[in-house]
Design an enzyme around this catalytic site. Structure first.
Site, PDB file in Angstrom:
ATOM      1  N   ASP A 343       0.906  -1.140   0.199  1.00  0.00           N
ATOM      2  CA  ASP A 343       0.155   0.048   0.026  1.00  0.00           C
ATOM      3  C   ASP A 343       0.737   1.313  -0.055  1.00  0.00           C
ATOM      4  OD1 ASP A 343       0.896  -0.552   2.680  1.00  0.00           O
ATOM      5  OD2 ASP A 343      -0.688   0.395   3.466  1.00  0.00           O
ATOM      6  N   HIS A 670       1.211  -9.179  -2.640  1.00  0.00           N
ATOM      7  CA  HIS A 670       0.342  -8.097  -2.583  1.00  0.00           C
ATOM      8  C   HIS A 670       1.062  -6.773  -2.794  1.00  0.00           C
ATOM      9  CE1 HIS A 670      -3.504  -6.207  -1.935  1.00  0.00           C
ATOM     10  NE2 HIS A 670      -2.676  -5.525  -1.176  1.00  0.00           N
ATOM     11  N   ASP A 718       0.067 -17.642  -2.939  1.00  0.00           N
ATOM     12  CA  ASP A 718       0.997 -16.900  -3.818  1.00  0.00           C
ATOM     13  C   ASP A 718      -0.078 -16.380  -4.707  1.00  0.00           C
ATOM     14  OD1 ASP A 718       3.110 -15.580  -4.518  1.00  0.00           O
ATOM     15  OD2 ASP A 718       3.938 -16.957  -5.780  1.00  0.00           O
ATOM     16  N   GLU A 727       1.401 -10.670   1.660  1.00  0.00           N
ATOM     17  CA  GLU A 727       1.944  -9.379   1.251  1.00  0.00           C
ATOM     18  C   GLU A 727       3.539  -9.074   1.575  1.00  0.00           C
ATOM     19  OE1 GLU A 727      -0.591  -6.186   2.873  1.00  0.00           O
ATOM     20  OE2 GLU A 727       0.541  -4.430   1.964  1.00  0.00           O
TER      21      GLU A 727
HETATM   22  O1  9MR Z   1       1.186  -6.752   9.698  1.00  0.00           O
HETATM   23  C1  9MR Z   1       0.187  -6.033  10.279  1.00  0.00           C
HETATM   24  C2  9MR Z   1      -0.667  -6.817  11.236  1.00  0.00           C
HETATM   25  O2  9MR Z   1       0.236  -7.502  12.422  1.00  0.00           O
HETATM   26  C3  9MR Z   1      -1.887  -6.348  11.661  1.00  0.00           C
HETATM   27  O3  9MR Z   1      -2.560  -7.225  12.439  1.00  0.00           O
HETATM   28  C4  9MR Z   1      -2.737  -5.915  10.505  1.00  0.00           C
HETATM   29  C5  9MR Z   1      -3.850  -4.800  10.995  1.00  0.00           C
HETATM   30  O4  9MR Z   1      -3.593  -3.899  11.465  1.00  0.00           O
HETATM   31  O5  9MR Z   1      -2.011  -5.066   9.538  1.00  0.00           O
HETATM   32  C6  9MR Z   1      -0.818  -5.591   9.197  1.00  0.00           C
HETATM   33  O6  9MR Z   1      -0.160  -4.622   8.367  1.00  0.00           O
HETATM   34  C7  9MR Z   1      -0.553  -4.211   7.564  1.00  0.00           C
HETATM   35  C8  9MR Z   1      -0.854  -2.695   7.444  1.00  0.00           C
HETATM   36  O7  9MR Z   1      -2.035  -2.573   8.389  1.00  0.00           O
HETATM   37  C9  9MR Z   1      -1.174  -1.824   6.192  1.00  0.00           C
HETATM   38  N1  9MR Z   1       0.093  -2.078   5.382  1.00  0.00           N
HETATM   39  C10 9MR Z   1       0.258  -3.647   5.127  1.00  0.00           C
HETATM   40  C11 9MR Z   1       0.459  -4.413   6.336  1.00  0.00           C
HETATM   41  C12 9MR Z   1       1.185  -5.830   5.860  1.00  0.00           C
HETATM   42  O8  9MR Z   1      -0.175  -6.679   5.585  1.00  0.00           O
END
Ligand code: 9MR
Length: 747
Positions: A343, A670, A718, A727
């Site tokens: 993102d 992702h 994947d 991601e």
């Molecule tokens: O890695 C993060 C995970 O531990 C959390 O539970 C989740 C919800 O807040 O978010 C993950 O991080 C994501 C972030 O919120 C947005 N950018 C991508 C991150 C990886 O998926």
């Protein structure tokens, strides 16, 4: 073209094979066409187009002349609205299409026709002039009466012509059971074992008694042999497995294989050099994550892109970002930094743990017995700063540090000295989307105690490490760290909201005792001041057992403090106990690894794999590695090295989770700008990118449609749509950088 009579045909076929007793859905009896006029026999109605496109009938197809010069795929679209989709129902989406000239891409989606325009299914095939037929099956994640099928054809520099026919969205079809292709049942580190290191593999088999194995060189000659050890049912995969130990073989070579139970493993090397490369590739990942700077093709061939989120349209830019309504009345220049993941958000807590881990990789090299301070010296990472006589890793991390400093609330404002928790888009955006093409409004979110302490910890750590290269920057960082520390003490319980997850992740954490401990530790290590020593010694976290099964991460940061207090030279009273606590933590992880038939230091409670499990496994290995740095005992070195095997292919899915490493590796993480799976003109993530990995909670609809009921290691796919299992992020690649660096140093 006239509609093929799918339901009738399939029934006839079933009768012919005598399979008439199937359930209704499988027999096709309930298959119902959702689209009107997908055959274009006499009209293009009720299909609509954007105003820059005119649809016409041509040889019984719908054809559209697409203007060049638009930016996004959706800037030129042909679609049909008012479709009803039923949650949990499976659909077969099919169409034929062609494009001239050759090679243009259509993004075909099934989604919501109204804001926020969610996409439930999408594909982006590259079209040929002669045309092809495309068929896909997906399960609707939600129900709606505002569904849409759309063919997005914008984003091309030049004019082209798009034609389609036989467009069908058939509801009520049987879901396709998902069977991952796991290849040979002998699971190895597909990259390399160290010549003098441990060498283990796992066999999936029904056999209960021991079996003979052979190790072959590239010419097929047996160079070692032995017997497997039956291990029973492995909880993490629900498979019956045996383990294989071929550690007594120590000769370098490439293209070796293990044969057992009639199966031959994927090939691997016995060599150390590749880890030197992996260490660099893992760290090189950060340059292409940079915001606010154009990525140069000469430095990353195939990855060049314009600068993201400078104040150039359609970006609204990070040069003067306002707060969310009601949060503050100033704007901040928060350009720069790294994008968090796939993102376009930038989050201080995740930036914090990533900066710490990269700096600690650098710092370990200065103090550890096997550390190599030259590993990340100037000119190692091919970044714009290479050649400035500063170690490249410090240059790369500084790009993020400068951003973290900008997130601090300025003097004279309420909450001065605290750090804003995050900055990101007002709404979530679709994939693919280059950072420079993001049209969303950017917003600062409220300051939080956790972000403030992340800033204090990393700026304090930076102050001691950058001092030899840039005294002024070191002083500035320390000043900011002190200010942040004081602000956190004054506002100890401002937590980021669990519900602030629109347009970006929440990164919510309402226990910051560990962040206080970490910031105090870094401030102490840099200044030696008594005030900070006392804060460390009086923290309940200082003596707590912090090395739990899940491993440290952005929310559980106590280990950052404990590992640094144990390894960075200091005079903290009772330091011996600190070191012992790390060794005890390592003993726990080592015991887990020994009893695990896949040889990894990870056994989460109830086998619930966490979001980003791959980096937690790497982190548990880092604790073991640190015990080696502290004691010199070979069992810790071997444990840390062996943990790498899991990430590189010795796992239930027989996949290397690092892009470009191993015969079969994750490559569709992702991502909005490594979205090759959706747009053939975009690259896959760069070599050395770690995928998040199995996540039992499978929060994304795509994983839910494929992996329902998955066991531990199997909760991964994947696919670019699976943001909860696949991601890439800055905090996962920092774990890979840290572990790869340790392994490289053991060669
Ligand atoms: O890695 C993060 C995970 O531990 C959390 O539970 C989740 C919800 O807040 O978010 C993950 O991080 C994501 C972030 O919120 C947005 N950018 C991508 C991150 C990886 O998926």
């Amino acid at each position: 073209m006239k509609r093929r009579r799918t339901a009738l045909l399939s029934l006839t076929a079933l009768v012919a094979t005598g399979l008439t007793a199937l359930p209704a859905a499988q027999a096709g009896a309930d298959e119902v066409e959702q689209l009107r006029n997908g055959t274009f026999d006499t009209t293009t109605e009720p299909w609509w187009t954007t105003s820059n496109v005119t649809a016409e009938l041509s040889d019984g197809q719908l054809c559209a002349d697409v203007p060049g010069g638009t930016t996004n795929r959706w800037d030129a679209t042909v679609g049909q609205n008012d479709l009803t989709l039923v949650e949990g129902e499976t659909y077969r989406f099919s169409f034929s299409a062609n494009g001239a000239p050759e090679g243009h891409v259509v993004r075909a989606i099934v989604g919501l026709s109204a804001a926020p325009y969610d996409t439930y299914f999408e594909v982006s095939p590259q079209l040929s002039v002669s045309g092809n037929a495309y068929t896909y099956t997906f399960t609707a994640p939600v129900g709606t009466t505002q569904g849409q099928v759309a063919f997005q054809v914008g984003g091309s520099a030049d004019d082209w012509r798009f034609c389609m026919d036989d467009v069908s969205l058939l509801g009520g079809v049987a879901p396709e059971p998902y069977e991952p292709d796991t290849g040979p049942r002998v699971r190895v580190n597909q990259v390399a074992y160290l010549p003098s290191g441990p060498k283990n593999a796992t066999l999936v088999t029904d056999a209960t008694g021991k079996l003979p194995w052979q190790l072959r060189d590239a010419r097929g000659k047996v160079v070692a042999h032995g017997w497997t050890v039956p291990r029973g049912t492995d909880v993490s995969s629900a498979q019956n497995v045996h383990s294989i130990d071929f550690g007594s073989y120590r000769k370098r070579g490439s293209g070796l294989t293990l044969t057992v139970d009639g199966e031959t493993s994927r090939p691997f090397d016995i060599d150390a050099d590749v880890y030197g490369q992996l260490r660099l590739d893992a760290a090189k990942y950060y340059y292409t994550q940079r915001s606010g700077i154009a990525i140069r093709d000469d430095l990353r061939p195939g990855y060049a892109r314009p600068a993201g989120h400078l104040d150039v349209a359609p970006n609204q830019g990070d040069g003067a970002v306002p707060c969310q309504p009601g949060v503050c009345d100033y704007t901040l220049d928060v350009t720069g930094g790294w994008y968090d993941a796939g993102d376009h958000g930038k989050y201080v807590v995740n930036g914090g743990i990533s900066v710490w881990e990269l700096l600690s990789t650098y710092e370990r090299a200065l103090h550890a017995r096997t550390g190599d301070p030259a590993a990340f010296r100037d000119r190692t990472l091919a970044i714009p700063e290479s050649g400035n006589r500063v170690p490249d890793l410090l240059d790369e991390v500084r790009w993020e540090l400068e951003f973290l400093l900008k997130m601090q609330v300025p003097e004279g404002q309420p909450l001065a000295g605290m750090a804003h928790h995050k900055i990101h888009d007002e709404q979530w955006t679709g994939l693919p989307l280059l950072p420079s093409d993001d049209p969303q409004k950017r917003e600062l979110h409220p300051p939080s105690t956790a972000a403030t302490l992340n800033l204090a910890a990393t700026a304090a750590q930076a102050a001691r490490l950058y001092k030899p290269y840039d005294r002024e920057f070191a002083e500035k960082a320390l000043k900011a760290a002190r200010k942040a520390w004081a602000a956190a003490l004054a506002h100890p319980d401002r937590y980021a909201s669990e519900s602030d997850g629109i347009g970006g992740g929440t990164y919510a954490d309402n226990n910051v005792t560990d962040e206080f401990y970490w910031a105090a530790a870094e401030l102490y290590l840099t200044t030696g001041e008594k005030e900070f020593a006392n804060r460390v010694l009086n923290s309940p976290v200082h003596t707590a057992d912090i090395f739990g099964p899940l491993g440290y991460d952005w929310a559980r940061t106590a280990a950052a403090a404990r590992l640094d207090l144990a390894t960075v030279p200091n005079r903290l009273p009772g330091r011996d106990k600190v070191r012992k606590s790390v060794i005890k933590g390592a003993d726990g992880y080592l015991a887990t690894l020994k009893s695990h038939p896949y040889g990894m230091p990870y056994a989460p409670v109830d086998n619930v794999y966490d979001w980003g499990s791959n980096h937690q496994i790497a982190h548990n290995a880092v604790v073991i590695a640190t015990a080696y740095d502290l004691t010199g005992a070979a069992k810790y070195r071997d444990g840390a090295v062996q943990s790498m095997d899991y990430l590189l292919g010795r796992n239930a899915l027989n996949i290397s989770y690092v892009t470009g490493y191993g015969e079969v590796s994750a490559q569709n993480q992702h991502a909005r700008w490594y979205a090759h799976q959706l747009d053939p003109n975009q690259p896959n993530p760069p070599r050395g990118t770690l995928a998040g990995g199995p996540n039992s909670s499978i929060q994304d609809p795509y994983a839910q449609s494929k992996l329902q009921g998955c066991v531990g290691q199997f909760c991964y796919i994947d696919d670019i749509q699976s943001w909860s299992t696949n991601e890439h992020t800055i905090n996962w690649n920092s774990a890979l950088t840290r572990l790869a660096s340790f392994v490289a140093d053991q060669g």
